[in-house]
Write a protein that holds these residues in place. Sequence first.
Motif, mmCIF file in Angstrom:
data_model
loop_
_atom_site.group_PDB
_atom_site.id
_atom_site.type_symbol
_atom_site.label_atom_id
_atom_site.label_comp_id
_atom_site.label_asym_id
_atom_site.label_seq_id
_atom_site.Cartn_x
_atom_site.Cartn_y
_atom_site.Cartn_z
ATOM 1 N N LYS A 282 -69.547 -47.189 40.987
ATOM 2 C CA LYS A 282 -69.214 -45.886 41.598
ATOM 3 C C LYS A 282 -70.497 -45.313 42.168
ATOM 4 O O LYS A 282 -71.489 -45.156 41.448
ATOM 5 C CB LYS A 282 -68.642 -44.924 40.560
ATOM 6 C CG LYS A 282 -67.169 -45.119 40.304
ATOM 7 C CD LYS A 282 -66.601 -43.954 39.516
ATOM 8 C CE LYS A 282 -65.130 -44.155 39.242
ATOM 9 N NZ LYS A 282 -64.589 -43.118 38.347
ATOM 10 N N LYS B 174 -67.473 -50.547 28.914
ATOM 11 C CA LYS B 174 -67.277 -50.107 30.298
ATOM 12 C C LYS B 174 -66.964 -51.306 31.203
ATOM 13 O O LYS B 174 -66.096 -51.223 32.082
ATOM 14 C CB LYS B 174 -68.506 -49.361 30.819
ATOM 15 C CG LYS B 174 -68.328 -49.005 32.290
ATOM 16 C CD LYS B 174 -68.956 -47.752 32.729
ATOM 17 C CE LYS B 174 -68.484 -47.430 34.147
ATOM 18 N NZ LYS B 174 -69.176 -46.319 34.743
ATOM 19 N N ARG C 119 -59.289 -47.097 34.083
ATOM 20 C CA ARG C 119 -60.654 -46.584 34.307
ATOM 21 C C ARG C 119 -60.691 -45.059 34.252
ATOM 22 O O ARG C 119 -61.707 -44.468 33.911
ATOM 23 C CB ARG C 119 -61.195 -47.102 35.647
ATOM 24 C CG ARG C 119 -62.655 -46.724 35.872
ATOM 25 C CD ARG C 119 -63.323 -47.496 36.984
ATOM 26 N NE ARG C 119 -64.704 -47.091 37.123
ATOM 27 C CZ ARG C 119 -65.612 -47.695 37.861
ATOM 28 N NH1 ARG C 119 -65.272 -48.768 38.553
ATOM 29 N NH2 ARG C 119 -66.861 -47.257 37.922
ATOM 30 N N LEU D 132 -62.170 -43.125 31.377
ATOM 31 C CA LEU D 132 -63.608 -42.824 31.248
ATOM 32 C C LEU D 132 -63.896 -41.364 31.587
ATOM 33 O O LEU D 132 -65.001 -40.885 31.374
ATOM 34 C CB LEU D 132 -64.432 -43.745 32.150
ATOM 35 C CG LEU D 132 -64.366 -45.238 31.832
ATOM 36 C CD1 LEU D 132 -65.146 -46.042 32.851
ATOM 37 C CD2 LEU D 132 -64.913 -45.516 30.438
ATOM 38 N N ASN D 133 -62.894 -40.683 32.130
ATOM 39 C CA ASN D 133 -63.082 -39.264 32.464
ATOM 40 C C ASN D 133 -62.762 -38.341 31.296
ATOM 41 O O ASN D 133 -62.615 -37.135 31.491
ATOM 42 C CB ASN D 133 -62.206 -38.899 33.670
ATOM 43 C CG ASN D 133 -62.692 -39.595 34.918
ATOM 44 O OD1 ASN D 133 -63.890 -39.756 35.113
ATOM 45 N ND2 ASN D 133 -61.766 -40.037 35.752
#
Length: 350
Positions: free
Chosen positions: A142, A220, A234, A237-238
């Motif tokens: 990212k 991760k 994914r 992960l927030n």
Amino acid sequence: MRTVTVNASKHYCVHICSHLLPRLGEYITEVHPTCKVAIVSDSNIWPIYGAQAVQSLQDAGYTVTYYVLPAGEESKNSEQYISILNFLAENAITRSDMLIALGGGVVGDITGFAAATYLRGISYVQIPTSLLAMVDSSVGGKTAIDLPAGKNLAGAFYQPELVLCDISTLNTLPEAVFIDGCAEVIKYGILFDKDLFHHLTENGLSFDREYVISRCISLKANVVCADEFDRGIRQQLNLGHTIGHSIEKLSNFTVSHGRAVAIGMAVIAKASANLNLCGQDLYEGISVLLQQFSLPVHTDLSATALASGALSDKKRSGNTIQLVLPHSIGDCFLYPISVNELSSFIEKGL
Ligand code: GLY
């Protein structure tokens, strides 16, 4: 040395060890032939590690140029991004050359975005020097810059060739910045790994750095391999990030990312417990661990302010925001909530 392999659209290694920087040139030759290298760093990191990095690369036959950003989140903007692109063009960096990001999350994100877009994409290597960048932003591709409307609003998915985590660089990290990164480390325990959570509970700030950093990166890497483009798992992960980003923005970035995420995780866990979506003991365990690391768990901001600050969040899709809620330690789930209901959900966690 520990190595994690990321098998995304590009396959690459993340090496985790002490004293990697003096051998930087050797590691780079394994992934890229000698060429011109442009290092992007910041005004805190460059004076400490710049000369060592340049020397090692030159010894391995690379020609080195460098660009140093003012340290801080304010540098992750469109002006600095364009300046980096101009710097690359002025130095005649071509597609067979490469970029190196030497620094924390800001340096990694903006350099990655420059690499993704300069000449429609050139190779880059991440050398994260903060805990937060090692366990999160340097891995998974990212890349982004901030816009006035919010963080990371312009960016690309663009994987590096290699990530080198030299854990000796953590020795020069101010303690407050190290603690900030611990919020992301705790996040991995809550999300995926009860044993990691217990290791952190038992050891506090004296946790085994090589084990913990490698474990977070490996967790991760699994997520990135399963969902590189952030359409499903994914997004977990927030955890804590919707409220966290809102706190950062509403505080004019005076509350750091890790501290804001810590509050976000505590608020989400408390709201979940109060709505019987998880047990009260789970919220208490998360809150105690965060405080053991001197991380905050409360905010004076109102639920309405926090919800409105979250409206420009990337995780919003139409009128829905994906929250990540804990079910038990090591087991979380995505919980879509309408924008109109967000404020009353947050209220339960304040
Ligand atoms: N920082 C969250 C992610 O890489 O998806």
